[in-house]
Scaffold this motif. Structure first.
Motif, PDB file in Angstrom:
ATOM      1  N   ALA A 199     -38.973  31.992 -40.904  1.00  0.00           N
ATOM      2  CA  ALA A 199     -39.570  33.040 -40.181  1.00  0.00           C
ATOM      3  C   ALA A 199     -39.273  34.586 -40.863  1.00  0.00           C
ATOM      4  O   ALA A 199     -39.394  35.061 -39.591  1.00  0.00           O
ATOM      5  N   LYS A 214     -35.616  36.643 -33.781  1.00  0.00           N
ATOM      6  CA  LYS A 214     -36.275  37.473 -34.131  1.00  0.00           C
ATOM      7  C   LYS A 214     -36.770  38.927 -33.240  1.00  0.00           C
ATOM      8  O   LYS A 214     -36.588  39.898 -33.417  1.00  0.00           O
ATOM      9  N   THR A 215     -36.459  38.005 -31.610  1.00  0.00           N
ATOM     10  CA  THR A 215     -35.996  39.315 -30.733  1.00  0.00           C
ATOM     11  C   THR A 215     -35.642  40.231 -30.861  1.00  0.00           C
ATOM     12  O   THR A 215     -35.304  41.707 -30.435  1.00  0.00           O
ATOM     13  N   GLU A 238     -34.291  27.781 -28.612  1.00  0.00           N
ATOM     14  CA  GLU A 238     -35.261  29.370 -28.320  1.00  0.00           C
ATOM     15  C   GLU A 238     -34.252  29.818 -29.152  1.00  0.00           C
ATOM     16  O   GLU A 238     -34.011  31.446 -29.301  1.00  0.00           O
ATOM     17  N   PRO A 287     -36.513  31.977 -31.518  1.00  0.00           N
ATOM     18  CA  PRO A 287     -37.724  33.439 -31.021  1.00  0.00           C
ATOM     19  C   PRO A 287     -36.179  34.249 -30.125  1.00  0.00           C
ATOM     20  O   PRO A 287     -36.861  35.244 -30.242  1.00  0.00           O
ATOM     21  N   THR A 288     -35.358  34.009 -29.545  1.00  0.00           N
ATOM     22  CA  THR A 288     -33.871  34.618 -29.229  1.00  0.00           C
ATOM     23  C   THR A 288     -33.412  35.540 -30.835  1.00  0.00           C
ATOM     24  O   THR A 288     -33.804  36.951 -30.514  1.00  0.00           O
TER      25      THR A 288
END
Length: 231
Positions: free
Chosen positions: A141, A205-206, A199, A202-203
């Protein structure tokens, strides 16, 4: 001072009549002295030399035969200059500003890795499997992650994580896995929080994007005479 060249305790015009190009009273500038250019008070501060510019002229090109032909066809030596930023000095400056009693606190923009993944009891099959899966998915990612899978105590791993100073620490252990979660902690904060396993990526990356944005917002525009402002 150089013997026969510099003289002490003398006054120009009284002790010798040698014609001088200029005569000035020279003192070291101090805080509060007025600038000769703008008239504003001078403010002194300590700094670190992180870059160099050297005007080499034709010293080396003449010695090595580096020449070019000008518009009239005349051969002339190339004029050289070299410019550089000391990466080790620059890193020292960053660490001087970004650290605490436990170690480095790398800004996200220059951290060698973005996330420090701690696998507690890595010899446990379930911990090893999840840690290696998250590590693999993170790199896929675009997340830069360092996996600590050593057979060491939690205290050693946490202390080393603080010492190295990566911005985000992710911890996986048997206890958190029973709850279907991992623990996330920022290097500059004391509290941690749980994140569901599905999660994690995604977490991360945020949060990484948030830290990068905060870093960009802290950048200061520095005016430089004769040019457009730069950051």
């Amino acid at each position: 001072n150089e013997a026969g060249f510099h003289f002490r305790h003398t006054n120009y015009g009284r002790d010798y009549d040698t014609k001088a190009d200029w005569v000035k009273d020279i003192v070291a500038a101090q805080d509060g002295d007025l600038c000769l250019e703008c008239g504003q008070p001078v403010r002194t501060s300590r700094g670190v030399e992180v870059g160099n510019i050297f005007k080499l002229g034709t010293k080396y090109t003449e010695a090595l035969g580096g020449h070019y032909l000008d518009s009239d066809g005349n051969q002339k030596p190339v004029i050289m200059g070299c410019y550089g930023i000391g990466s080790d000095r620059l890193l020292a400056c960053v660490l001087e500003e970004h650290h605490d009693e436990n170690g480095i606190c790398f800004p996200i923009s220059i951290a060698p890795y973005q996330v420090y993944l701690v696998a507690m009891l890595h010899r446990a099959p379930e911990v090893a499997e999840v840690a290696e899966r998250i590590y693999r998915e993170a790199w896929e990612a675009g997340i830069e992650m360092l996996l600590d899978d050593r057979e060491a105590t939690p205290g050693v791993k946490f202390n080393d994580a603080d010492l190295l100073g990566l911005p985000i620490r992710l911890t996986i252990g048997p206890r958190s896995l029973k709850q279907g979660a991992v623990e996330l902690k920022f290097r500059t904060e004391t509290e941690s929080r749980s994140i569901p396993l599905d999660e994690v990526i995604p977490t991360l990356k945020t949060e990484i994007e948030r830290l990068l944005q905060e870093s960009r917002e802290r950048a200061v525009t520095v005016p430089f005479p004769g040019t457009s402002p730069y950051t």
